[in-house]
Write an enzyme that holds these catalytic residues in place. Structure first.
Site, PDB file in Angstrom:
ATOM      1  N   CYS A   6      13.025  20.524 -29.586  1.00 44.17           N
ATOM      2  CA  CYS A   6      14.299  21.189 -29.816  1.00 44.17           C
ATOM      3  C   CYS A   6      14.489  21.209 -31.335  1.00 44.17           C
ATOM      4  O   CYS A   6      14.546  20.156 -31.958  1.00 44.17           O
ATOM      5  CB  CYS A   6      15.444  20.427 -29.153  1.00 44.17           C
ATOM      6  SG  CYS A   6      17.057  20.975 -29.730  1.00 44.17           S
TER       7      CYS A   6
ATOM      8  N   GLU B 279      -6.250 -22.385 -14.933  1.00 41.78           N
ATOM      9  CA  GLU B 279      -4.813 -22.576 -14.710  1.00 41.78           C
ATOM     10  C   GLU B 279      -4.155 -21.242 -14.395  1.00 41.78           C
ATOM     11  O   GLU B 279      -4.526 -20.227 -14.983  1.00 41.78           O
ATOM     12  CB  GLU B 279      -4.181 -23.171 -15.985  1.00 41.78           C
ATOM     13  CG  GLU B 279      -4.802 -24.486 -16.383  1.00 41.78           C
ATOM     14  CD  GLU B 279      -4.562 -24.834 -17.858  1.00 41.78           C
ATOM     15  OE1 GLU B 279      -3.537 -24.415 -18.418  1.00 41.78           O
ATOM     16  OE2 GLU B 279      -5.430 -25.511 -18.440  1.00 41.78           O
TER      17      GLU B 279
ATOM     18  N   ASP C 212       3.940 -16.192 -15.856  1.00 46.81           N
ATOM     19  CA  ASP C 212       4.440 -14.948 -16.419  1.00 46.81           C
ATOM     20  C   ASP C 212       5.842 -15.143 -16.981  1.00 46.81           C
ATOM     21  O   ASP C 212       6.832 -14.784 -16.365  1.00 46.81           O
ATOM     22  CB  ASP C 212       4.435 -13.867 -15.339  1.00 46.81           C
ATOM     23  CG  ASP C 212       4.618 -12.491 -15.932  1.00 46.81           C
ATOM     24  OD1 ASP C 212       4.572 -12.373 -17.165  1.00 46.81           O
ATOM     25  OD2 ASP C 212       4.814 -11.546 -15.162  1.00 46.81           O
TER      26      ASP C 212
ATOM     27  N   CYS D 159      16.526  23.780 -24.749  1.00 44.56           N
ATOM     28  CA  CYS D 159      16.854  22.357 -24.789  1.00 44.56           C
ATOM     29  C   CYS D 159      17.857  22.022 -23.677  1.00 44.56           C
ATOM     30  O   CYS D 159      18.889  22.690 -23.563  1.00 44.56           O
ATOM     31  CB  CYS D 159      17.442  22.006 -26.150  1.00 44.56           C
ATOM     32  SG  CYS D 159      18.072  20.317 -26.189  1.00 44.56           S
TER      33      CYS D 159
ATOM     34  N   LYS E 127      -6.429 -11.199 -16.380  1.00 48.78           N
ATOM     35  CA  LYS E 127      -5.204 -10.649 -15.798  1.00 48.78           C
ATOM     36  C   LYS E 127      -5.504  -9.982 -14.461  1.00 48.78           C
ATOM     37  O   LYS E 127      -6.475  -9.222 -14.345  1.00 48.78           O
ATOM     38  CB  LYS E 127      -4.599  -9.606 -16.744  1.00 48.78           C
ATOM     39  CG  LYS E 127      -4.361 -10.136 -18.144  1.00 48.78           C
ATOM     40  CD  LYS E 127      -2.926 -10.447 -18.396  1.00 48.78           C
ATOM     41  CE  LYS E 127      -2.160  -9.190 -18.657  1.00 48.78           C
ATOM     42  NZ  LYS E 127      -0.842  -9.409 -19.210  1.00 48.78           N
TER      43      LYS E 127
ATOM     44  N   CYS F 226      21.461  18.546 -32.419  1.00 49.73           N
ATOM     45  CA  CYS F 226      21.437  18.394 -30.959  1.00 49.73           C
ATOM     46  C   CYS F 226      21.946  16.995 -30.585  1.00 49.73           C
ATOM     47  O   CYS F 226      21.447  15.998 -31.097  1.00 49.73           O
ATOM     48  CB  CYS F 226      20.011  18.590 -30.447  1.00 49.73           C
ATOM     49  SG  CYS F 226      19.859  18.248 -28.693  1.00 49.73           S
TER      50      CYS F 226
ATOM     51  N   CYS G 132      21.367  21.096 -25.633  1.00 47.46           N
ATOM     52  CA  CYS G 132      22.166  22.016 -26.459  1.00 47.46           C
ATOM     53  C   CYS G 132      21.808  23.479 -26.229  1.00 47.46           C
ATOM     54  O   CYS G 132      22.432  24.361 -26.803  1.00 47.46           O
ATOM     55  CB  CYS G 132      22.018  21.646 -27.933  1.00 47.46           C
ATOM     56  SG  CYS G 132      20.365  21.952 -28.557  1.00 47.46           S
TER      57      CYS G 132
ATOM     58  N   TYR H 158       1.546 -26.791 -20.550  1.00 47.58           N
ATOM     59  CA  TYR H 158       0.109 -26.571 -20.387  1.00 47.58           C
ATOM     60  C   TYR H 158      -0.744 -26.823 -21.634  1.00 47.58           C
ATOM     61  O   TYR H 158      -1.934 -26.585 -21.628  1.00 47.58           O
ATOM     62  CB  TYR H 158      -0.178 -25.169 -19.854  1.00 47.58           C
ATOM     63  CG  TYR H 158       0.498 -24.019 -20.574  1.00 47.58           C
ATOM     64  CD1 TYR H 158       0.306 -23.791 -21.921  1.00 47.58           C
ATOM     65  CD2 TYR H 158       1.306 -23.132 -19.856  1.00 47.58           C
ATOM     66  CE1 TYR H 158       0.913 -22.730 -22.563  1.00 47.58           C
ATOM     67  CE2 TYR H 158       1.927 -22.062 -20.493  1.00 47.58           C
ATOM     68  CZ  TYR H 158       1.724 -21.866 -21.845  1.00 47.58           C
ATOM     69  OH  TYR H 158       2.323 -20.817 -22.480  1.00 47.58           O
TER      70      TYR H 158
ATOM     71  N   LYS I  38      -1.843 -18.234 -14.813  1.00 47.68           N
ATOM     72  CA  LYS I  38      -1.204 -17.727 -16.024  1.00 47.68           C
ATOM     73  C   LYS I  38       0.251 -17.434 -15.691  1.00 47.68           C
ATOM     74  O   LYS I  38       0.560 -16.462 -14.998  1.00 47.68           O
ATOM     75  CB  LYS I  38      -1.927 -16.472 -16.507  1.00 47.68           C
ATOM     76  CG  LYS I  38      -1.391 -15.932 -17.817  1.00 47.68           C
ATOM     77  CD  LYS I  38      -2.318 -14.844 -18.331  1.00 47.68           C
ATOM     78  CE  LYS I  38      -1.828 -14.181 -19.602  1.00 47.68           C
ATOM     79  NZ  LYS I  38      -0.413 -13.969 -19.734  1.00 47.68           N
TER      80      LYS I  38
HETATM   81  S1  IVH Z   1      -2.604 -21.859 -23.124  1.00 44.17           S
HETATM   82  C1  IVH Z   1      -4.094 -20.560 -27.451  1.00 44.17           C
HETATM   83  N1  IVH Z   1      -2.092 -21.921 -20.574  1.00 44.17           N
HETATM   84  O1  IVH Z   1      -0.367 -16.688 -21.567  1.00 44.17           O
HETATM   85  C2  IVH Z   1      -3.316 -20.195 -26.241  1.00 44.17           C
HETATM   86  N2  IVH Z   1      -1.169 -20.138 -21.832  1.00 44.17           N
HETATM   87  O2  IVH Z   1      -2.703 -15.720 -23.953  1.00 44.17           O
HETATM   88  C3  IVH Z   1      -2.607 -21.363 -25.674  1.00 44.17           C
HETATM   89  N3  IVH Z   1       0.270 -18.641 -20.531  1.00 44.17           N
HETATM   90  O3  IVH Z   1       0.840 -16.548 -24.699  1.00 44.17           O
HETATM   91  C4  IVH Z   1      -1.900 -21.006 -24.444  1.00 44.17           C
HETATM   92  N4  IVH Z   1       0.082 -19.699 -18.625  1.00 44.17           N
HETATM   93  O4  IVH Z   1       2.348 -17.701 -23.071  1.00 44.17           O
HETATM   94  C5  IVH Z   1      -1.905 -21.253 -21.731  1.00 44.17           C
HETATM   95  N5  IVH Z   1      -1.665 -22.183 -18.328  1.00 44.17           N
HETATM   96  C6  IVH Z   1      -1.492 -21.515 -19.459  1.00 44.17           C
HETATM   97  C7  IVH Z   1      -0.680 -20.354 -19.520  1.00 44.17           C
HETATM   98  C8  IVH Z   1      -0.555 -19.691 -20.737  1.00 44.17           C
HETATM   99  C9  IVH Z   1       0.641 -18.674 -19.246  1.00 44.17           C
HETATM  100  C10 IVH Z   1       0.689 -17.593 -21.476  1.00 44.17           C
HETATM  101  C11 IVH Z   1       1.004 -18.056 -22.859  1.00 44.17           C
HETATM  102  C12 IVH Z   1       0.103 -17.290 -23.798  1.00 44.17           C
HETATM  103  C13 IVH Z   1      -0.659 -16.364 -22.896  1.00 44.17           C
HETATM  104  C14 IVH Z   1      -2.165 -16.584 -23.034  1.00 44.17           C
END
Ligand code: IVH
Length: 662
Positions: free
Chosen positions: A417, A109, A113, A401, A307, A422, A404, A218, A111
């Site tokens: 400093c 899935e 943000d 500094c 990541k 200050c 001052c 999710y 991730k």
């Molecule tokens: S599952 C046990 N699914 O990314 C963890 N997390 O470490 C259950 N996040 O803090 C989370 N997309 O905020 C899950 N498709 C996704 C996600 C997702 C973003 C975030 C979530 C979590 C961190 C994962």
């Protein structure tokens, strides 16, 4: 039709229309029709306030502002995954999984943000929305959550369920919010994640409503209760209930090659997505397999977050500017031509200290590459020496500094400093005091503090609490109005109720970060107790070494500090710890535990929380330092090792006995 029946009908029509719009991506009502239904509902509710339902879409405009958010305890801890960053680590993860599950399928899935949120439904009606907080205790943000239009207020089935997902701000909403902020002379949000986090924690939910947040579902913490067998089924079920899921991008993989190709593919789509993603979440799909894999003491073993590599961007160094921290430490900062890095505009980065600058051989005029370290703080990765021209200026360390003019002194790699008075140190200390992890006072950013300091409106911490008597003066200032002054004063007053750890962090005892502050607050409960603590006693606390213990004792020996604490006490600032208290039990407190195998009557995390509540610790592996090993069904090699080392062993029965005796 009775008014009640019509209200029910209108709510159904509007709820259905939202489902079609947000989930099915297939609107059936025109905007005009939608607005007409909405207005009719609103006027009926005004006429018959008793008939207003808690799942009415008219609740989406927000409610009355609150003074603070109530705390909520999550029924299942809200954990996050470990992060990994490259192919090797993905292979490592897959290898580890395969040791237990020979042929895993993964749910992949994007991730998202943003920040994670938990939604609680009873009989299909949204009754609570909460932030993650520390994973155990979060904040109740129900009214704010209701303003998020892609969150259903009523599900398609009248069930009880907790749903987790990401609260985020789309790129579009982010740009619009920043245009608004620019127009209102407010500082712009650095990126959509900060914008979402700031918006969802607004005490005034009407502001949240204006920010156009979104939610992507999710995760269901207890899927087995709904007969669900895989994570993909969870996602399908969520969509069926009325949640937006990432169904077009979520996918499955059976091996590392498929995972890598998904990541590459998603990376290509990333710039064109309407929201920011920062990686890929990998989850073992079969929930039985998940159960078998379980958790380490910190994170699930059945999933991981990959990541994307941080973006590196080239720019030119315009200036090296020196700033003074609250301990007097001088920091050189790179000021460069502003560039977009991972979704936010940055123009400065710390160069830490003199030695760092010499080592990097950085000079004004150089081409440098920038990236975000740990996601938020920009750092200079490298000086492009091959692109240096003859116009660059040598790095020159200052000897006085910049605030001052006092002659600097050098300690190891750093310059300081030494002037305690200050102004830069004062401004830094004040800024730290009001910052989010400290007293969390909104509306006093560094620039405002600096202005107030220079205008002698605030000279010391106590003055912050006196601002309410300077209303008239403040309202006259540029950038301030009735509303912003009101908000500021509300936030200052609210900070008086903070739990002790925030104050302990805020007063800036050398070396005491937010985490240690919490350890101390939990242990001593009141400021008075902590002030009486002896060096020996402090040193005995885990996480606190000789140096920190000394810093604490010295802090409370200083007359000036004692006066500050006393003044704050008189002002009405809370001096007590309000969080969960640590309990005491000789069988658990201060003991180091390891858990192996499955305990039939309790989840591993629950056991861990319990132990920690009694001030014990749970480690991953058995060593000589382990005091007790808890052994469940099908224990691993930890059991053998424990026997080998002669460590005390608790079986299920013994564990039950101890728990019953608590
Ligand atoms: S599952 C046990 N699914 O990314 C963890 N997390 O470490 C259950 N996040 O803090 C989370 N997309 O905020 C899950 N498709 C996704 C996600 C997702 C973003 C975030 C979530 C979590 C961190 C994962």
């Amino acid at each position: 039709m009775s008014p009640k029946e019509r209200i029910d009908e209108l709510i159904s029509k509007i709820t259905e229309a939202s489902y079609e719009y947000y989930v099915l991506d297939n609107p059936t009502l025109t905007d005009q029709e939608y607005d007409d239904y909405y207005k009719e509902l609103l006027s009926l509710e005004e006429k018959y306030p008793d008939l207003k339902r808690i799942d009415s879409p008219t609740n989406r405009v927000g409610g009355n502002a609150v003074e603070k958010f109530e705390k909520v305890t999550h029924a299942h801890p809200m954990l996050s995954f470990d992060d990994i960053f490259n192919e090797e680590e993905i292979r490592g993860f897959d290898e580890r999984i395969k040791k237990t599950i020979p042929n895993p399928t993964y749910s992949l899935e994007p991730k998202m943000d943003g920040l994670s949120g938990s939604l609680l439904y009873e009989k299909g009606i949204l009754v609570r929305g909460a932030t993650r907080g520390d994973g155990i205790i979060g904040e109740d943000i129900t009214t704010n959550i209701k303003t998020i239009k892609s969150i259903p207020l009523r599900l398609t089935e009248p069930i009880d369920i907790e749903v987790r997902g990401e609260i985020y701000m789309s790129k579009d909403a982010f740009f619009k919010a920043n245009i608004d902020r620019r127009d209102n002379n407010e500082p712009e949000f650095a990126n959509p994640r900060n914008a979402a986090a700031g918006s969802v924690r607004q005490l005034d939910s009407k502001i949240t409503a204006k920010r156009n947040l979104d939610f992507m579902a999710y995760f269901i913490p207890n899927p087995e209760d709904y007969g669900i067998k895989t994570q993909t089924e969870s996602l399908d079920f969520l969509r069926k209930l009325g949640f937006v899921t990432n169904y077009k991008l979520n996918n499955k993989a059976h091996n590392v090659e498929e995972i890598l190709s998904y990541i590459a593919d998603l990376g290509k789509k990333r710039p064109d997505l309407p929201y920011n993603i920062d990686g890929v979440v990998l989850k073992v799909n079969d929930l039985n397999d998940e159960k078998i894999l379980g958790f380490t003491s910190r994170v699930p073993r059945w999933g991981i977050a990959y990541k994307f590599p941080a973006e590196e961007v080239l720019t030119t160094l315009n200036e090296i500017k020196f700033t003074v921290g609250r301990t007097g430490k001088i920091t050189p900062n790179a000021i460069f031509h502003p560039v977009h890095v991972d979704g936010s505009l940055v123009s400065k980065a710390t160069l830490h200290n003199y030695d760092y600058c010499i080592e990097k051989d950085i000079r004004v005029g150089d081409v440098i590459s920038i990236r975000k370290a740990g996601d938020v703080i920009p750092e200079v990765v490298e000086v492009k020496l091959d692109r240096r021209n003859s116009n660059v200026k040598d790095f020159v360390m200052i000897d006085k500094c910049p605030m001052c003019g006092t002659k600097l002194i050098r300690k190891d790699a750093n310059h300081f400093c030494p002037n305690e008075h200050c102004p830069a140190r004062k401004i830094e200390a004040l800024t730290h005091f009001v910052s989010r992890p400290a007293m969390n006072i909104d509306g006093l950013g560094e620039n405002i503090i600096e202005d107030f300091y220079n205008m002698k409106i605030i000279s010391c911490i106590e003055d912050i609490y006196n601002l309410k008597n300077k209303r008239e003066e403040l309202i006259e200032l540029e950038g301030f109005g009735n509303k912003s002054v009101d908000n500021l004063i509300t936030s200052i007053e609210a900070s008086k109720n903070n739990s002790l750890e925030k104050l302990l962090f805020a007063i800036g005892i050398l070396g005491i970060g937010a985490k240690t502050a919490k350890v101390l607050a939990k242990k001593y409960i009141t400021m008075d107790n902590l002030m009486k603590a002896s060096l020996e006693e402090l040193t005995e606390i885990k996480d606190i070494g000789d140096i920190l213990a000394n810093n604490v004792v010295n802090y409370f020996k200083d007359e000036k500090n004692l006066e500050l604490i006393n003044n704050l006490k008189n002002i009405g600032v809370n001096m007590e710890y309000k969080g969960e208290k640590t309990l005491n039990n000789p069988l658990i407190s201060n003991k180091k535990f390891v858990i192996t195998g499955t305990i039939s009557f309790m989840g591993r995390n629950e056991i861990k929380e319990l132990i920690e509540r009694y001030d014990g610790t749970v480690a991953d592996s058995v060593s000589k330092k382990t005091d007790i090993v808890i052994v469940g069904e099908a224990p691993g090699s930890k059991y053998d090792k424990a026997k080998q080392l002669g460590i005390e062993i608790w079986n299920e029965e013994k564990l039950k006995e101890v728990i019953d005796s608590l």
